[in-house]
Write an enzyme that holds these catalytic residues in place. Structure first.
Site, mmCIF file in Angstrom:
data_model
loop_
_atom_site.group_PDB
_atom_site.id
_atom_site.type_symbol
_atom_site.label_atom_id
_atom_site.label_comp_id
_atom_site.label_asym_id
_atom_site.label_seq_id
_atom_site.Cartn_x
_atom_site.Cartn_y
_atom_site.Cartn_z
ATOM 1 N N GLN A 35 0.825 -1.207 0.000
ATOM 2 C CA GLN A 35 0.000 0.000 0.000
ATOM 3 C C GLN A 35 0.861 1.260 0.000
ATOM 4 O OE1 GLN A 35 -2.187 -1.303 3.371
ATOM 5 N NE2 GLN A 35 -0.389 -1.393 4.687
ATOM 6 N N ASP A 160 -8.323 -5.115 13.436
ATOM 7 C CA ASP A 160 -8.103 -3.666 13.317
ATOM 8 C C ASP A 160 -7.493 -3.435 11.934
ATOM 9 O OD1 ASP A 160 -7.393 -1.037 13.541
ATOM 10 O OD2 ASP A 160 -6.089 -1.305 15.276
ATOM 11 N N THR A 162 -7.681 -2.178 7.618
ATOM 12 C CA THR A 162 -8.112 -1.154 6.679
ATOM 13 C C THR A 162 -9.494 -1.538 6.142
ATOM 14 O OG1 THR A 162 -6.634 -2.408 5.223
ATOM 15 C CG2 THR A 162 -5.864 -0.287 5.922
HETATM 16 N N1 SAM Z 1 -7.938 2.359 12.268
HETATM 17 C C1 SAM Z 1 -7.714 2.121 10.918
HETATM 18 C C2 SAM Z 1 -8.920 2.310 10.037
HETATM 19 O O1 SAM Z 1 -9.972 1.725 10.301
HETATM 20 O O2 SAM Z 1 -8.814 3.090 9.100
HETATM 21 C C3 SAM Z 1 -6.980 0.876 10.706
HETATM 22 C C4 SAM Z 1 -5.577 1.065 11.201
HETATM 23 S S1 SAM Z 1 -4.373 -0.124 10.945
HETATM 24 C C5 SAM Z 1 -3.126 0.981 10.324
HETATM 25 C C6 SAM Z 1 -4.882 -1.128 9.601
HETATM 26 C C7 SAM Z 1 -3.805 -2.126 9.218
HETATM 27 O O3 SAM Z 1 -4.402 -3.307 8.669
HETATM 28 C C8 SAM Z 1 -2.825 -1.629 8.165
HETATM 29 O O4 SAM Z 1 -1.593 -1.396 8.774
HETATM 30 C C9 SAM Z 1 -2.755 -2.767 7.133
HETATM 31 O O5 SAM Z 1 -1.456 -3.038 6.688
HETATM 32 C C10 SAM Z 1 -3.351 -3.928 7.933
HETATM 33 N N2 SAM Z 1 -3.874 -5.024 7.120
HETATM 34 C C11 SAM Z 1 -4.667 -4.950 6.022
HETATM 35 N N3 SAM Z 1 -4.923 -6.176 5.537
HETATM 36 C C12 SAM Z 1 -4.303 -7.069 6.369
HETATM 37 C C13 SAM Z 1 -4.181 -8.486 6.393
HETATM 38 N N4 SAM Z 1 -4.774 -9.266 5.464
HETATM 39 N N5 SAM Z 1 -3.460 -9.055 7.405
HETATM 40 C C14 SAM Z 1 -2.855 -8.295 8.347
HETATM 41 N N6 SAM Z 1 -2.921 -6.936 8.358
HETATM 42 C C15 SAM Z 1 -3.629 -6.329 7.390
#
Ligand code: SAM
Length: 285
Positions: A35, A160, A162
């Site tokens: 990303q 938590d 994206t």
């Molecule tokens: N609070 C935020 C929102 O709702 O906009 C989310 C914050 S956190 C930064 C989201 C994280 O999910 C990202 O760092 C992303 O890399 C991670 N992520 C997305 N898909 C994922 C997956 N399949 N496995 C593990 N992490 C994942």
């Protein structure tokens, strides 16, 4: 999107709306294998993390989200010890989970290590518990991790992530929830960020259906404000196994020994109240 050099704007097409923050400067930008991550310094919201054009968090208001993603689920489980966070790379949810003294182990499964490294640099306050011996970090895909998790090995799962696009798409599926259900013990709670009830019923309603189809006996959305997310009104949805939302440990929440800024026994109870339009939509779905 930067419409004007002094403002960061996130356009929400489905809401026909946009949210802007006045920025001082861009602190960082990079394309990772997963990303595009941008970090800004804003005038009034502290630092801002943006992934693929969508606001993830600001220094000023992330406490709302991180506290509501962690404490209600932890006070709903009768005796939580083992927690897995899927995503959550900014480490704010991890910090909140570790405030609970009875938690023995928290594994954070984040696909993109760069999110965590940048959080350490630009949101150090969220990472202050990262050295806690109970915290473990695994950088990999949460969907795959859950598919391979040992049955009955987790008490609380916090998703938590994206939005349901890119690497997070598979985190919003019945298959994933079935794997969560299997990974949980006799009593277990999964909680997942579930977008805005005003704009995203097309995500929220299928999430409830998919969690129930996967075996969760009850599902319930927690409602709370989140200024930097589209519409400013956000939810986290819980799936319950072997326990109930109404059976939450209210006395423990009221007597908690750690500080919070938004979460309390009262805001927990308030977040469980379901607006009539939302209930009707759920019943009709
Ligand atoms: N609070 C935020 C929102 O709702 O906009 C989310 C914050 S956190 C930064 C989201 C994280 O999910 C990202 O760092 C992303 O890399 C991670 N992520 C997305 N898909 C994922 C997956 N399949 N496995 C593990 N992490 C994942």
């Amino acid at each position: 999107m930067v419409l004007d050099a002094n403002w960061f704007t996130e356009v929400c097409e489905e809401g026909g709306s946009a949210f802007s923050l006045k920025i001082r400067r861009k602190l960082h930008e990079e394309q990772t294998p997963y990303q595009r991550i941008e970090i800004y310094e804003t005038e009034t919201f502290g630092n801002l993390m943006v992934i693929d054009g969508f606001i993830m968090l600001s220094s000023r208001d992330n406490f709302l989200y991180h506290e509501m993603m962690s404490h209600p689920a932890l006070f709903t489980h009768p005796a939580p010890r083992r927690v897995v966070i899927i995503g959550g790379g900014d480490c704010g949810t991890l910090r909140e989970v570790l405030r609970h003294p009875e938690i023995e182990h928290v594994l954070q499964v984040e696909i993109d290590e760069r999110v965590t490294r940048l959080a350490e640099q630009y949101f150090p306050e969220l990472c202050e518990a990262n050295g806690d011996p109970r915290a473990e970090f695994f950088f990999g895909d949460g969907i795959r991790w859950m598919a391979e998790a040992e049955p009955g090995s987790v008490d609380v799962i916090i998703v938590d992530s994206t939005d349901p696009i890119g690497p997070a798409k598979g985190l919003f599926t019945e298959d994933f929830y079935r794997n969560c259900h299997r990974a949980l013990g006799e009593a277990g709670v999964v909680v997942q960020q579930s977008e805005s009830p005003l704009y995203h019923l097309d995500i929220l309603l299928p999430m409830h259906r998919a969690m129930r189809a996967a075996g969760f006996s009850e599902t319930r959305s927690l409602h709370f404000p989140q200024p930097v997310y589209p519409s400013g009104w956000w939810t986290a949805t819980m799936g319950l196994k072997g326990c109930t939302t109404d059976g939450w440990r209210r006395a423990d929440a009221a007597g908690k020994t750690f500080p919070t800024r938004y979460y309390s026994a009262e805001t927990h109870a308030a977040a469980l109240a379901q607006p009539p339009f939302f209930l009707q939509a759920l019943e009709g779905s």
